[in-house]
Design an enzyme around this catalytic site. Sequence first.
Site, PDB file in Angstrom:
ATOM      1  N   HIS A  29      -1.275   5.233   3.242  1.00 23.28           N
ATOM      2  CA  HIS A  29      -0.351   4.118   3.481  1.00 23.28           C
ATOM      3  C   HIS A  29      -1.146   3.037   4.219  1.00 23.28           C
ATOM      4  O   HIS A  29      -1.055   2.907   5.435  1.00 23.28           O
ATOM      5  CB  HIS A  29       0.841   4.567   4.324  1.00 23.28           C
ATOM      6  CG  HIS A  29       1.637   5.678   3.697  1.00 23.28           C
ATOM      7  ND1 HIS A  29       2.576   5.448   2.730  1.00 23.28           N
ATOM      8  CD2 HIS A  29       1.598   7.023   3.877  1.00 23.28           C
ATOM      9  CE1 HIS A  29       3.112   6.610   2.342  1.00 23.28           C
ATOM     10  NE2 HIS A  29       2.529   7.581   3.022  1.00 23.28           N
ATOM     11  N   LYS A  40       6.433   6.663  -6.638  1.00 18.65           N
ATOM     12  CA  LYS A  40       6.539   7.621  -5.528  1.00 18.65           C
ATOM     13  C   LYS A  40       8.013   7.843  -5.249  1.00 18.65           C
ATOM     14  O   LYS A  40       8.781   6.879  -5.211  1.00 18.65           O
ATOM     15  CB  LYS A  40       5.838   7.037  -4.286  1.00 18.65           C
ATOM     16  CG  LYS A  40       6.181   7.719  -2.959  1.00 18.65           C
ATOM     17  CD  LYS A  40       5.435   9.024  -2.759  1.00 18.65           C
ATOM     18  CE  LYS A  40       5.831   9.724  -1.453  1.00 18.65           C
ATOM     19  NZ  LYS A  40       5.446   9.026  -0.239  1.00 18.65           N
ATOM     20  N   ASP A  74      -2.155  11.376   4.050  1.00 18.81           N
ATOM     21  CA  ASP A  74      -1.088  10.596   4.701  1.00 18.81           C
ATOM     22  C   ASP A  74      -1.662   9.642   5.762  1.00 18.81           C
ATOM     23  O   ASP A  74      -1.081   9.455   6.828  1.00 18.81           O
ATOM     24  CB  ASP A  74      -0.010  11.498   5.315  1.00 18.81           C
ATOM     25  CG  ASP A  74       1.401  10.944   5.111  1.00 18.81           C
ATOM     26  OD1 ASP A  74       1.539   9.796   4.617  1.00 18.81           O
ATOM     27  OD2 ASP A  74       2.373  11.640   5.472  1.00 18.81           O
TER      28      ASP A  74
HETATM   29 ZN   LIG Z   1       3.179   9.575   3.088  1.00 19.44          ZN
END
Ligand SMILES: [Zn+2]
Length: 428
Positions: free
Chosen positions: A87, A206, A339
């Site tokens: 991200h 997603k 992540d």
């Molecule tokens: Zn994530």
Amino acid sequence: MRHFFAVLVCVFLFSRVTPAAPGAVRCGKLLDARSGQMLNDQTVVFDATGTITSVGPSASAKLPSGTTATDLSNATCLPGLIDVHTHLTGDPTANGYASLGISIPREAITGAKNARLTVRAGFTTVRNVGATGYTDVALRDGIDAGEIEGPRMRVSGPPLGITGGHCDNNLLPSEFHYKEEGVADGPWAARAKVRETVKYGADLIKICASGGVLSKGDLPGTPQYTLEEMQAIAEEAHKLGRKVAAHAHGTQSIKDAIRAGIDSIEHSSLIDDEGIALAKQHGTYLVFDIYNDDFILQEGAKAGMLPESIEKENKIGRQQRENFRHAFQSGTKMAFGTDAGVYPHGDNAKQFAKMVEWGMKPLDAIQAATINAADLIGWPDKIGALEFGHYADLIAVSGDPLSDVRVLESVKFVMKGGAVVRNDLAAK
Ligand SMILES: [Zn+2]
């Protein structure tokens, strides 16, 4: 005439994103990520489009005329690394209520900063799975245009999810009437949202199949999207030539997502034996982000994460790592995803040591971040290996990553498409 213009446009686009000069890199050692073999004294030659034209022993390498090879003879070369779960437009400083004060333009600028950190850490490609306001699309396009430094990006745009779920935003009371742009309930609304997301530039879709850790008011183990909704999403996305990544911690959601035809399960925390068997049967990739647990537990409170988030991580973190080991030993397909954004960008490679600690050999972890990740992303013939026809995306480290995977935490040389991004090995 039309053809002529098409060619002109291609040349124009191409020349902006790739170096004009052919060249070569001479590696003291080179890891063939596909076979796992460590080769001595290899030279990688690339053309003016940044594409590899040959890889082989330096003694017989034919360098493009007028060039000398970049000297990496004291280093070990590997393909550029790939993180399939980032991200880039978010930082771990903006959690919980602090996140509400950040505008979409500000997130884009954060993304530019993190794109640079990420590529300089040796990750020459990322799959970005969730960003607001299509900041990820802008970031991808800015990088491709050569305006800012960063990795190749595959982006999802806003993640799809149910009202009140992990991919909604539940921080504000009802009078604010706030919902995230990816919220879509029911199969047809979800299909429409897939179409809209593709319309605005997403390379993949997603979704949030189950609850999550960093969201308010839900539980990681409970299902959110139904099987029927996920079937509609997968069918619509595949029809449009897009893969689907599903955030799924929960046991039932993981199985529903696999049965629906989703391409990768993100987090995979509470997967059971039946889920593992289904993943093998369907060829579904599992992505376990097993480094960031440490960051959440040690730094999360300071970083503004909600107390309930720390509590949820406490319950789920160790189980996720045990299930990672079990799934790997059972032979499921795995890709490297961290992540990034939950923990600081640029630390992506810290997950390699965790993967080794929990059952992989260094080569398995490296393959997860190269050939496997390239396959999941849909670019198996372009990234993830130093081979003819692939982009000249190459990193170099001091030492042997097959005996100490931690050397990947301090990458010394990065090249993307034949252009040097960093070189700490050059003679000073
Ligand atoms: Zn994530």
